[in-house]
Motif scaffolding. Structure first.
Motif, short mmCIF file in Angstrom:
data_model
loop_
_atom_site.label_atom_id
_atom_site.label_comp_id
_atom_site.label_asym_id
_atom_site.label_seq_id
_atom_site.Cartn_x
_atom_site.Cartn_y
_atom_site.Cartn_z
N ASP A 1 -6.32 -2.77 -1.06
CA ASP A 1 -7.59 -3.46 -0.81
C ASP A 1 -7.51 -4.93 -1.20
O ASP A 1 -7.87 -5.82 -0.44
CB ASP A 1 -8.73 -2.79 -1.60
CG ASP A 1 -9.11 -1.44 -1.02
OD1 ASP A 1 -8.84 -1.20 0.17
OD2 ASP A 1 -9.67 -0.62 -1.76
N LYS A 2 -7.04 -5.14 -2.42
CA LYS A 2 -6.97 -6.50 -2.96
C LYS A 2 -5.83 -6.57 -3.96
O LYS A 2 -5.83 -5.85 -4.96
CB LYS A 2 -8.30 -6.87 -3.64
CG LYS A 2 -8.34 -8.29 -4.17
CD LYS A 2 -9.68 -8.60 -4.84
CE LYS A 2 -9.71 -10.02 -5.39
NZ LYS A 2 -11.00 -10.31 -6.08
N VAL B 1 -2.43 3.26 4.35
CA VAL B 1 -3.56 2.48 3.83
C VAL B 1 -3.00 1.29 3.05
O VAL B 1 -2.22 1.47 2.11
CB VAL B 1 -4.46 3.32 2.92
CG1 VAL B 1 -5.55 2.46 2.27
CG2 VAL B 1 -5.11 4.46 3.72
N GLY C 1 0.81 -1.21 0.00
CA GLY C 1 0.00 0.00 0.00
C GLY C 1 0.84 1.26 0.00
O GLY C 1 1.89 1.34 -0.66
N ASN D 1 -4.15 3.61 -4.52
CA ASN D 1 -3.74 2.20 -4.46
C ASN D 1 -4.51 1.36 -5.47
O ASN D 1 -3.95 0.49 -6.14
CB ASN D 1 -3.97 1.64 -3.06
CG ASN D 1 -2.95 2.10 -2.04
OD1 ASN D 1 -1.87 2.55 -2.39
ND2 ASN D 1 -3.29 1.95 -0.77
N ARG D 2 -5.80 1.62 -5.53
CA ARG D 2 -6.67 0.84 -6.43
C ARG D 2 -6.24 1.04 -7.87
O ARG D 2 -6.19 0.07 -8.66
CB ARG D 2 -8.12 1.26 -6.23
CG ARG D 2 -9.14 0.33 -6.90
CD ARG D 2 -10.56 0.77 -6.55
NE ARG D 2 -10.76 0.74 -5.10
CZ ARG D 2 -11.43 1.67 -4.41
NH1 ARG D 2 -11.95 2.70 -5.04
NH2 ARG D 2 -11.56 1.56 -3.11
N ARG E 1 -6.58 5.24 -0.75
CA ARG E 1 -7.29 4.02 -1.15
C ARG E 1 -7.55 4.01 -2.66
O ARG E 1 -7.36 2.99 -3.34
CB ARG E 1 -8.60 3.91 -0.38
CG ARG E 1 -9.27 2.53 -0.48
CD ARG E 1 -10.41 2.39 0.52
NE ARG E 1 -9.91 2.44 1.90
CZ ARG E 1 -10.17 3.43 2.75
NH1 ARG E 1 -10.94 4.45 2.39
NH2 ARG E 1 -9.69 3.40 3.97
N ARG E 2 -7.96 5.14 -3.19
CA ARG E 2 -8.22 5.23 -4.63
C ARG E 2 -6.93 5.14 -5.44
O ARG E 2 -6.90 4.49 -6.49
CB ARG E 2 -8.96 6.53 -4.94
CG ARG E 2 -10.41 6.55 -4.44
CD ARG E 2 -11.01 7.93 -4.53
NE ARG E 2 -12.43 7.92 -4.20
CZ ARG E 2 -13.14 9.01 -3.95
NH1 ARG E 2 -12.55 10.21 -3.98
NH2 ARG E 2 -14.43 8.93 -3.67
#
Length: 314
Positions: free
Chosen positions: A246-247, A243, A230, A291-292, A288-289
């Motif tokens: 997520d996956k 963070v 992350g 990272n995505r 988070r965004r």
């Protein structure tokens, strides 16, 4: 929404289709690349306004790159051309984990000939962002063009974003590269570094201590990327937010992952209208965004072709 301007190299990535050392590769795929251009395309594909400031050769590769930017909705008003040098090329090999090794052909390349006169009349405005990296901070006209653009953007009230994106093979020595990067760090409002780059630049093993040591000059936000672990963000006010991813995605090619991360961060800042008074929750959403976006990019080949669209990130 205001505009992202990305200044620096744009080139062709010839990506080996076989894993292993470059000298053993037989087949290559042509992809548009160059870190600043990758960031601009990321912002555009997410729905933002982006322009690239660069110089290309008057050759087939230069035509291909400008066509690629236009197809991705990126402004080309400040994409200049020259017949004094060819468009830069990079040959990219990948190991079994998707990690890359670059071999650059640019001695000089057209991007290195971008000059102060080329950037003199760029209409920066308050709220815009100027993003740059270290590849074109070499001893060439393009370095002075960067300094002139940074000064003009700062005077207009734009934010400055810097991703060192260390490429040691392009420099005479690691010391020369690191000293150059350190001299440009204080002019940026926003920094993005990988955890390996953070150590190289600061020489400090502890991440938090290292990051906080970079709060000099104009620096207000520092993003530290950690691959599959992350990312973290540090603020000048002392806030730290981490963070995880997520996956995790299967890694095909890590080219452009960091560019998609910072591109997604900068897009969100453009939407927000600035970097003042972030809450911890807002910073967590920002990370988070970003990272995505990077997890989508590493699952695909290439940089510009792999950049995510808005529905994949938001």
């Amino acid at each position: 929404m205001k505009t992202l301007y990305a200044i620096g190299e744009m080139l062709i990535d010839f990506t080996a289709q076989e894993t292993g050392k470059l000298e053993h590769a037989v087949t290559f795929r042509k992809n548009a690349g160059g870190a600043p251009a990758n960031v601009a395309v990321c912002v555009s594909k997410l729905g933002g306004c982006a322009n690239v400031i660069t110089k290309l050769g008057k050759d087939a590769f230069g035509i291909f790159l400008e066509d690629t930017l236009r197809k991705e909705g990126v402004g080309c008003d400040y994409v200049f051309t020259t017949d004094e040098a060819n468009t830069a090329l990079a040959f990219v090999s990948r190991d079994e984990k998707g990690e890359r090794n670059f071999s650059f052909y640019r001695n000089p390349s057209a991007d290195m000939l971008l000059n102060v006169e080329d950037v003199r009349y760029i209409p920066f405005e308050a709220g815009d962002i100027l993003h740059f990296g270290s590849v074109d901070l070499c001893d060439a006209p393009v370095k002075k063009a960067h300094s002139a653009a940074i000064d003009a953007a700062r005077e207009a009230g734009a934010l400055i974003s810097f991703d060192p994106n260390l490429r040691y093979s392009l420099w005479n020595s690691a010391e020369e590269l690191l000293n150059t990067v350190r001299s440009f760090l204080p002019v940026a409002d926003i920094l993005k570094v990988s955890e390996e780059e953070l150590f190289d630049i600061t020489g400090i093993a502890d991440e938090e201590t290292a990051a906080n040591s970079l709060f000099r000059g104009c620096v207000k936000l520092i993003f530290v990327t950690k691959g599959s672990d992350g990312a973290a963000v540090y603020t000048k006010q002392g806030t730290r937010v981490c963070v995880p991813v997520d996956k995790a995605s299967p890694v095909v090619d890590t080219t452009g992952a960091g560019d998609s991360f910072i591109g997604t961060v900068l897009f969100q800042i453009l939407v927000r209208g600035g970097i003042e008074a972030f809450t911890q929750d807002e910073l967590a959403v920002l990370l988070r965004r970003a990272n995505r976006a990077a997890t989508y990019v590493v699952a695909r080949e290439g940089a510009i072709p792999a950049m995510p669209v808005r529905k994949e990130v938001f």
